[in-house]
Enzyme design. Structure first.
Site, PDB file in Angstrom:
ATOM      1  N   PHE A 310      63.495  34.004  -4.798  1.00 39.46           N
ATOM      2  CA  PHE A 310      63.108  35.234  -5.485  1.00 39.46           C
ATOM      3  C   PHE A 310      63.799  36.409  -4.799  1.00 39.46           C
ATOM      4  O   PHE A 310      63.680  36.591  -3.588  1.00 39.46           O
ATOM      5  CB  PHE A 310      61.579  35.361  -5.411  1.00 39.46           C
ATOM      6  CG  PHE A 310      60.982  36.553  -6.119  1.00 39.46           C
ATOM      7  CD1 PHE A 310      61.717  37.362  -6.975  1.00 39.46           C
ATOM      8  CD2 PHE A 310      59.646  36.854  -5.941  1.00 39.46           C
ATOM      9  CE1 PHE A 310      61.149  38.444  -7.613  1.00 39.46           C
ATOM     10  CE2 PHE A 310      59.065  37.939  -6.582  1.00 39.46           C
ATOM     11  CZ  PHE A 310      59.820  38.734  -7.420  1.00 39.46           C
ATOM     12  N   CYS A 311      64.551  37.201  -5.579  1.00 38.61           N
ATOM     13  CA  CYS A 311      65.224  38.410  -5.084  1.00 38.61           C
ATOM     14  C   CYS A 311      66.164  38.047  -3.925  1.00 38.61           C
ATOM     15  O   CYS A 311      66.966  37.133  -4.035  1.00 38.61           O
ATOM     16  CB  CYS A 311      64.205  39.474  -4.709  1.00 38.61           C
ATOM     17  SG  CYS A 311      64.914  41.098  -4.360  1.00 38.61           S
TER      18      CYS A 311
END
Length: 578
Positions: A310-311
């Protein structure tokens, strides 16, 4: 007639308000620099290049201000000032009817909007390079946001009305709120008394089965009788705490993955202190992710695992897989990247901060190991949407003396993590500034040149359409870098709300399109909108790569990796709140 109590509160509050605005403008201007001289100099130089066009813009502004003034002086009791300019749709600052029905405040509002329009038109007409113009527009907007009449007690009709109605009590409460936030070092966006990690946040049952100085590895307890053979490793961003993916039971991504029959493991990053300031990007690759993968395969006896990032967790995860490929290893059956940038050609609004001076400052300060403050990073990210994430709470908490509602997502947003300085300087320079990761062989990690194009695992790419941190076009650019079978999905909403959208909520929508043209807008024009959450779509995709179903184990860990403590573990709470 004002009471003596209210007068006393007003006197104190006016002094407080001035201090607040001065302090906030200084913070708003960007990391480590006051941008006002730069703005004035740049605009003056651009004016000299095109004086005729600028004279026309000024003349139009003066004409409209004249119209506004005449309307204000001629308006009769009970009438509204004629509208020369109106707020943009969705601008909540001037929503109260008093901004429209009381001539004095309507005049202030329109005068401010005209001045803002003037500055924005001047910037837009300046003959500058695109990146310089975008940076200038960003910082001009910051000053305009800070100086809006809604941010001052004397020019905010809502705050004044509330002060009269409460005999100054709202002002007293506002100053108390400000004093508490000043001690905390941040603006309160949520009623923090309503949440506690491990009690009503991060509640999915599990245990820490491995830890080192960089991270804890959490194994979650199965909730189904059978589970998929291949485990799922989740890599959250190291900039924030992991529990954005495990908020409350009804919106926990981790719990949802467990309920789908996956053996879920997750990394909980260490909130670093000075002793870890010299930790590098390579350290996080080798001693965190590669170690976690090895532990999981040993624990579960799996040939491969599924991995989700994530990210910036996705950026790090992709780097790990590129390193593994260069070392002739292929540890994953599938890859999921949520709102992740691999190509940093367009970094959106945050590019206004990442100029040469900032990169050099990072190398000087953080390159020696000075820890990057999580609170400073959180403020920078909030400033990308200042009206919603800063000034709304300034007005609500301080001018009106109100307490924000309890909101799990905003509680998490304020729970920042410090980063190793060396790692941060490397990330800013090589990704944001020089965009080195996308070019094969330009970066060497863990002793080998990395090439994202060699990552051939089936990959699920998710972007969020209104993302102000990872623009969706930039997330789409990963389709040109990775060589595996790709599926790109676009979620509605922003960087966090687009990801954390549980199916049970029945909210929002997402877009799918099996074809992947070069142009992201062409992809969107041919995409189908699907109501609801993208989670079920991802779960169906992941099931195809998760192996066969096997009997779920009732034990966590094993003889070699005994449970250390119950989830969510102590790392997630270290130095998280004062």
């Amino acid at each position: 007639m004002l009471s003596e109590n209210t007068n006393a509160h007003y006197s104190k509050f006016f002094a407080f308000n001035q201090r607040l605005i001065e302090q906030s403008i200084g913070q708003q201007s960007g990391p480590g620099a006051n941008r006002l001289p730069e703005i004035v100099t740049t605009l003056t130089q651009a004016y000299a290049q095109n004086p005729h066009q600028w004279a026309e813009i000024h003349a139009d502004y003066l004409r409209k201000q004249g119209q506004l003034w005449r309307g204000f002086t001629q308006v009769k009791a009970g009438e509204e000032v004629p509208a020369i300019i109106t707020p943009a749709p969705g601008d909540r600052r001037f929503h109260d009817p008093a901004w429209r029905t009381l001539p004095f405040f309507d005049f202030l509002k329109q005068s401010f909007l005209l001045a803002a329009d003037l500055l924005n038109r001047l910037v837009d007409s300046a003959e500058l390079a695109d990146d310089e113009k975008n940076r200038l527009a960003f910082h001009v907007q910051h000053y305009l946001d800070a100086l809006a009449p809604s941010n001052f007690l004397a020019t905010n009709p809502e705050a004044l009305r509330l002060a009269f109605q409460t005999d100054g009590e709202s002002l007293r409460l506002g100053m108390e709120n400000f004093a508490r936030d000043l001690e905390r070092g941040r603006i309160s966006m949520s009623d923090e008394s309503g949440f506690a990690v491990g009690k009503n946040l991060a509640m999915t049952p599990g245990a820490v089965v491995f830890e080192n100085e960089y991270m804890q590895l959490i194994q979650y307890a199965p909730s189904t009788k059978q589970v998929y053979q291949r485990p799922l490793l989740i890599v959250p961003p190291f900039i924030n705490k992991f529990y954005i993916l495990d908020l409350q039971p009804e919106n926990s991504f981790v719990r949802y993955a467990v309920e789908q029959g996956h053996q879920v493991f997750l990394i909980s990053w260490r909130n670093v202190g000075p002793e870890l300031g010299v930790a590098t990007w390579d350290d996080y690759i080798e001693h965190a992710l590669m170690k976690a993968m090895a532990v999981i395969r040993e624990l579960r006896g799996a040939d491969k695992l599924n991995a989700l990032g994530f990210c910036v967790g996705g950026t790090l995860l992709a780097s790990v897989l590129a390193v593994q490929h260069a070392k002739k290893r292929n540890p994953v059956a599938s890859l999921t990247l949520l709102t992740t940038m691999l190509d940093f050609s367009d970094t959106g609004r945050i590019s206004a901060y990442i100029d040469d001076d900032y990169v050099n400052n990072c190398e000087t300060r953080h390159g020696r190991g000075e820890v990057m403050s999580g609170a400073d990073l959180a403020h920078c990210f909030a400033s990308l949407r200042a009206n919603e994430l800063i000034w709304f709470y300034v007005v609500n908490n301080y001018l009106k003396g109100q307490t924000p509602r309890a909101f799990d997502l905003l509680y998490w947003n304020a729970d920042s993590s410090n980063l190793p300085g060396v790692l941060y300087a490397y990330y800013i320079k090589n990704m944001y500034s020089e965009n080195n990761l996308k070019t094969a062989g330009r970066l060497t990690m863990c002793g080998v040149p990395v090439d994202l194009g060699k990552i051939a695992a089936p990959t699920f790419l998710l972007a969020s359409r209104e993302d102000h941190i990872v623009p969706w076009h930039s997330a789409y650019a990963s389709t040109h870098l990775l060589s595996g079978q790709l599926e790109f999905v676009l979620a509605a909403s922003g960087h966090i709300a687009g990801v954390i959208n549980a199916p049970s909520k029945g909210k929002r929508n997402y877009w799918t399109n099996r074809t992947l043209p070069d142009d992201p807008e062409a992809w969107l024009s041919g995409a189908q909108s699907v109501p609801g959450s993208w989670w079920a779509h991802w779960a169906a995709w992941l099931a195809r790569h998760a192996g066969k179903k096997v009997r779920a184990s009732t034990e966590l860990g094993d003889a070699s990796y005994r449970p250390i403590e119950a989830a969510p573990g102590r790392y997630v709470s270290e130095n998280s709140r004062q």
